[in-house]
Design an enzyme around this catalytic site. Structure first.
Site, PDB file in Angstrom:
ATOM      1  N   ASP A  92       0.846  -1.191   0.000  1.00  0.00           N
ATOM      2  CA  ASP A  92       0.000   0.000   0.000  1.00  0.00           C
ATOM      3  C   ASP A  92       0.878   1.237   0.000  1.00  0.00           C
ATOM      4  O   ASP A  92       2.058   1.187   0.390  1.00  0.00           O
ATOM      5  CB  ASP A  92      -0.954   0.010   1.188  1.00  0.00           C
ATOM      6  CG  ASP A  92      -0.255   0.273   2.506  1.00  0.00           C
ATOM      7  OD1 ASP A  92       0.675  -0.487   2.840  1.00  0.00           O
ATOM      8  OD2 ASP A  92      -0.620   1.235   3.214  1.00  0.00           O
ATOM      9  N   GLU A 156      -0.170  -0.430   5.792  1.00  0.00           N
ATOM     10  CA  GLU A 156       0.842   0.161   6.678  1.00  0.00           C
ATOM     11  C   GLU A 156       0.733   1.678   6.723  1.00  0.00           C
ATOM     12  O   GLU A 156       0.847   2.293   7.784  1.00  0.00           O
ATOM     13  CB  GLU A 156       2.242  -0.264   6.217  1.00  0.00           C
ATOM     14  CG  GLU A 156       3.353   0.055   7.204  1.00  0.00           C
ATOM     15  CD  GLU A 156       3.921   1.460   7.092  1.00  0.00           C
ATOM     16  OE1 GLU A 156       4.589   1.917   8.029  1.00  0.00           O
ATOM     17  OE2 GLU A 156       3.694   2.117   6.042  1.00  0.00           O
TER      18      GLU A 156
END
Length: 451
Positions: A92, A156
């Site tokens: 991500d 994250e």
């Protein structure tokens, strides 16, 4: 590095790595589904899963984590009786901010001036590619000498803790003798660095109310208590005259032992404007790696455009506090909360709300894994010695893994050196760093297996 077969293999694989990174960067995998389609993150997760399967990983799974995102897991068996190493990265990314400000499209990997530009190129899709390169180089030169687990996180950057919660619910999944977190970076390009400390963080929302409603500043100003002025007073109390952080009860001074960070280099890296001074006391390394740091992340108050001549009845701010190793983030949050309440002037009503928290981290640099990495980096970076640095940011998963697996050794490396400009416009990765760190990781796995 050319005389080393592992290095030769990595160099030969670099064009393939660039093509793969371009495919992965093309996914707009921002784990904020109010802004970006969930399908983009799911596509990136499936890409990682397919890449692991192509490298003979077994038990490959796209895990649905409690925060509504997905992490990707895979296991590559090694020789019988071998040690197990967990390799971490995240797919991500941060939002691209102002896409029009990018020199080239943020989700289109573009080569320019010897670097590859794109959102996530360094943080941390490049970390996924780094792990793949290292494993491919070993497979082409005698095989992978350890059991390897790979975990690629899907949220994250959002800090919503999905993988941490999943790991706590499935504690056997990520067990390993050593964990390599591929989400930090070298101190500068060409200087091999392991990150040995991470500051923790707490975030508080503070609201101040003084009136039932806004008042005309001509009729009531001068006597009516202004909530925005009260908030400004409170926020100013969090800094000393030199700009250093002052939270009642929180020790302000600690010293960093390790790589030093020159002020001129820091000014250049941080792009400090000419004539503007740095804040705080002590060395730059003390300030950003070993001491608490408060930041006002946002304020809710009337914008300048459209403002009326009014005394404000309410004002609100979001405040973060970075805390160094040795300080409990939960305790620091309580101290910050008490400070904000104690320094609110004029009897104004104040409310505080904790909205996020992560503990600091300190690695054990005396472990065999660190020696194995030091030896590997000396080969991957001829003429250089591995350096120890801190990082001001937080990786909450580190503390979760350290808590779940207290005997595991944890190393933090990665591609996010200062020129990478992670989280900013025109993020990029150095292909030379990708190449050298992939060699270093491959040689580390070999050294660690033999140790």
């Amino acid at each position: 590095m050319s005389s080393n077969p592992v290095a030769e293999t990595v160099a030969a694989l670099l064009p393939r790595a660039k093509a793969e990174l371009a495919e992965l960067v093309a996914f707009k995998s921002v784990a904020d589904f109010a802004q970006f389609p969930r399908s983009e993150s799911e596509g990136a997760a499936n890409w990682v899963a397919d890449a692991l399967r192509a490298e003979d990983f077994v038990d490959v799974a796209v895990l649905d984590t409690p925060d509504g995102t997905q992490s990707v897991y895979g296991y590559l068996p090694g020789p019988e009786g071998a040690k197990t190493v967990l390799l971490y990265a995240h797919y991500d990314v941060q939002p691209p901010l102002d896409e029009a400000a990018w020199t080239s499209p943020p989700f289109e990997l573009t080569e320019r001036d010897g670097r590859w530009y794109g959102r996530g190129a360094a943080d941390c899709k490049g970390g996924v590619i780094m792990h793949l390169l290292a494993l491919r180089a070993l497979k082409a030169n005698g095989g992978v000498p350890v059991h390897v687990k790979v975990i690629a996180e899907g949220s994250e950057e959002m800090g919503t803790g999905g993988l941490e919660q999943y790991a706590e619910q499935h504690p056997d999944l990520l067990t390993a003798d050593t964990i390599v977190i591929g989400d930090t970076g070298n101190f500068r390009v060409g200087l091999p660095t392991v990150t040995t400390t991470l500051r923790g963080m707490t975030m508080l929302r503070v609201q101040i109310d003084t009136l039932q409603g806004n008042l005309h500043s001509g009729q009531f100003g001068g006597a009516a208590p202004d909530a925005l002025a009260a908030l400004i007073r409170v926020l100013d109390s969090l800094r000393a005259e030199d700009g250093s952080t002052t939270v009642d009860g929180l020790a302000p001074e600690s010293d960093w032992e390790g790589l030093e960070y020159g002020e001129e280099q820091f000014r250049k890296d941080a792009k400090v404007l000419d004539g503007v001074g740095l804040i705080g006391g002590g060395s730059v390394a003390d300030r950003i790696w070993a001491r608490p740091a408060v930041t006002v992340l946002g304020i809710d108050c009337p914008p300048v455009i459209g403002a009326t001549p009014s005394v404000q009845a309410s004002a609100r701010a979001l405040v973060s506090l970075r805390v160094p190793p040795g300080v409990d983030a939960a305790e620091a949050s309580k101290l910050l909360q008490a400070h904000l309440e104690a320094h609110t002037p004029w009897g104004a009503r104040v409310r505080t709300e904790a909205v996020g928290q992560g503990q600091p981290f300190r690695a054990d640099t005396t472990s065999p894994a660190y020696q194995a990495m030091a030896d590997a980096m000396t080969v991957a970076y001829p003429g250089e010695t591995m350096q120890y640095a801190g990082q001001g940011g937080s990786i909450p998963l580190c503390n979760t893994l350290a808590s779940l697996y207290p005997d595991a050794e944890i190393l933090l490396i990665g591609l996010s050196e200062p020129e990478a400009q992670i989280h900013a416009v025109d993020e990029s990765v150095s292909p030379q760093e990708l190449e050298r760190l992939s060699v270093a990781e491959a040689l580390f796995l070999r050294n660690y297996a033999a140790g």
